[in-house]
Design a protein around this motif. Sequence first.
Motif, mmCIF file in Angstrom:
data_model
loop_
_atom_site.group_PDB
_atom_site.id
_atom_site.type_symbol
_atom_site.label_atom_id
_atom_site.label_comp_id
_atom_site.label_asym_id
_atom_site.label_seq_id
_atom_site.Cartn_x
_atom_site.Cartn_y
_atom_site.Cartn_z
ATOM 1 N N HIS A 25 1.069 -1.036 -0.120
ATOM 2 C CA HIS A 25 0.046 -0.022 -0.041
ATOM 3 C C HIS A 25 1.293 1.128 -0.043
ATOM 4 N N PRO A 26 0.710 2.189 -0.850
ATOM 5 C CA PRO A 26 2.048 3.012 -0.982
ATOM 6 C C PRO A 26 1.796 4.111 0.574
ATOM 7 N N ALA A 27 2.589 4.176 0.660
ATOM 8 C CA ALA A 27 3.021 5.446 2.259
ATOM 9 C C ALA A 27 2.682 6.263 1.636
ATOM 10 N N LYS A 28 2.107 7.005 2.943
ATOM 11 C CA LYS A 28 1.608 8.020 2.789
ATOM 12 C C LYS A 28 1.993 9.498 2.928
ATOM 13 N N LEU A 29 2.068 10.183 2.455
ATOM 14 C CA LEU A 29 2.924 11.317 2.421
ATOM 15 C C LEU A 29 1.717 12.930 2.228
ATOM 16 N N TRP A 53 9.757 18.569 9.570
ATOM 17 C CA TRP A 53 8.793 19.698 9.603
ATOM 18 C C TRP A 53 7.954 18.543 9.738
ATOM 19 N N LEU A 54 6.460 18.870 10.762
ATOM 20 C CA LEU A 54 6.515 17.684 11.548
ATOM 21 C C LEU A 54 4.346 16.936 10.936
ATOM 22 N N GLY A 55 3.801 16.138 10.861
ATOM 23 C CA GLY A 55 2.689 15.811 10.456
ATOM 24 C C GLY A 55 2.491 15.030 8.858
ATOM 25 N N GLU A 56 1.432 15.162 8.545
ATOM 26 C CA GLU A 56 1.390 15.880 6.438
ATOM 27 C C GLU A 56 0.310 17.527 6.650
ATOM 28 N N ASP A 57 0.822 18.023 7.642
ATOM 29 C CA ASP A 57 0.875 19.443 7.552
ATOM 30 C C ASP A 57 1.480 19.884 8.004
ATOM 31 N N LYS A 111 0.624 5.679 9.492
ATOM 32 C CA LYS A 111 0.658 6.844 9.806
ATOM 33 C C LYS A 111 2.450 7.652 9.637
ATOM 34 N N PHE A 112 1.727 9.136 8.735
ATOM 35 C CA PHE A 112 2.934 9.441 8.296
ATOM 36 C C PHE A 112 3.497 10.830 9.332
ATOM 37 N N VAL A 113 4.941 10.610 9.862
ATOM 38 C CA VAL A 113 5.141 11.163 11.238
ATOM 39 C C VAL A 113 5.895 12.079 10.849
ATOM 40 N N HIS A 114 6.984 12.329 9.673
ATOM 41 C CA HIS A 114 7.501 13.597 9.233
ATOM 42 C C HIS A 114 8.375 13.187 8.299
ATOM 43 N N ALA A 115 9.102 14.553 7.783
ATOM 44 C CA ALA A 115 10.372 14.605 7.116
ATOM 45 C C ALA A 115 11.213 15.167 7.519
#
Lengths: 171, 171
Positions: free
Chosen positions: A166-170, B132-136, B107-111
Amino acid sequence: MKSILLSISSTIVFSTVLGTAAWAGNSSVAVAPNGIALPEGYKDWRVISVSHRTDNNTMRAIVGNDKAVEAARKGETNPWPDGSVLGKLVWKAEIDANWAAATVPGKFVHAEFMIKEAKKYEATGGWGFARWLGEDQKPYGKDASFVQECYGCHTPVKGNDYVFTHPAKLP
Amino acid sequence: MKSILLSISSTIVFSTVLGTAAWAGNSSVAVAPNGIALPEGYKDWRVISVSHRTDNNTMRAIVGNDKAVEAARKGETNPWPDGSVLGKLVWKAEIDANWAAATVPGKFVHAEFMIKEAKKYEATGGWGFARWLGEDQKPYGKDASFVQECYGCHTPVKGNDYVFTHPAKLP
């Protein structure tokens, strides 16, 4: 006359060398027993997900060609569109020398691919499968029937177009 | 005259829309407290390695800009050349719903990023750090001193130019 012949000869040699260089990534890699050639440029593909399998102690990066990455980002992956190619880069898992709680890639194990062409590969869920072992990229499988092993393993995820990833969320 | 003005006006509007689109990925993302802006296009960067951390239950893809990927492939990463940017895409680790022995991204955590400019970032090992944290994509850190946390954690790998990642082997 001699110099002309030498010149022609040099040109042929030069062209041959250039031709080889242009295909160097894959021309030396044998095709899989089912006729699938190693996809060109796969090492430059973008990442779709990652995984860590503890049953065979491997780490994976799941990458895709442009068609696959576009589909993944649009959420249009059930089914994946024709022309999508998914690549899995697989390494032996190792404990990081400087961070005991981190597992990281060690020895390169293989690169394997799923090529979506619904009609062409109808007999195996619309996907062509192939794998190349190790850094010398030896094709996997004694004959074309090796794909039954791939297809069999992927059948439990038929409801996700035969794809585990499942494509990882970005963001 | 009216049509000329309309034409000029349209051109300005059109250019503005185009200009906005070109920066759309990041213009809405706040800069980090140390002034570092979210690197453009990082979601399209090539993969350098992957990792699984069991101490904080995360999966990671380590990607790099062209400069970093070139350096990684040449094995010229100690030190990494100026202009190299390493990105770490981090997700919560989850057990795969269809393969119990596989851990995959949730869940996306951070980049987070390391930007190599030996002179500019001399005080922190030649690297600028930001996250940068999270999808926002909320910038991490209350003020610029957050980099001391990054730098401190990376100091044990000073001998590897402050980088934990060893580029994963590829054929």
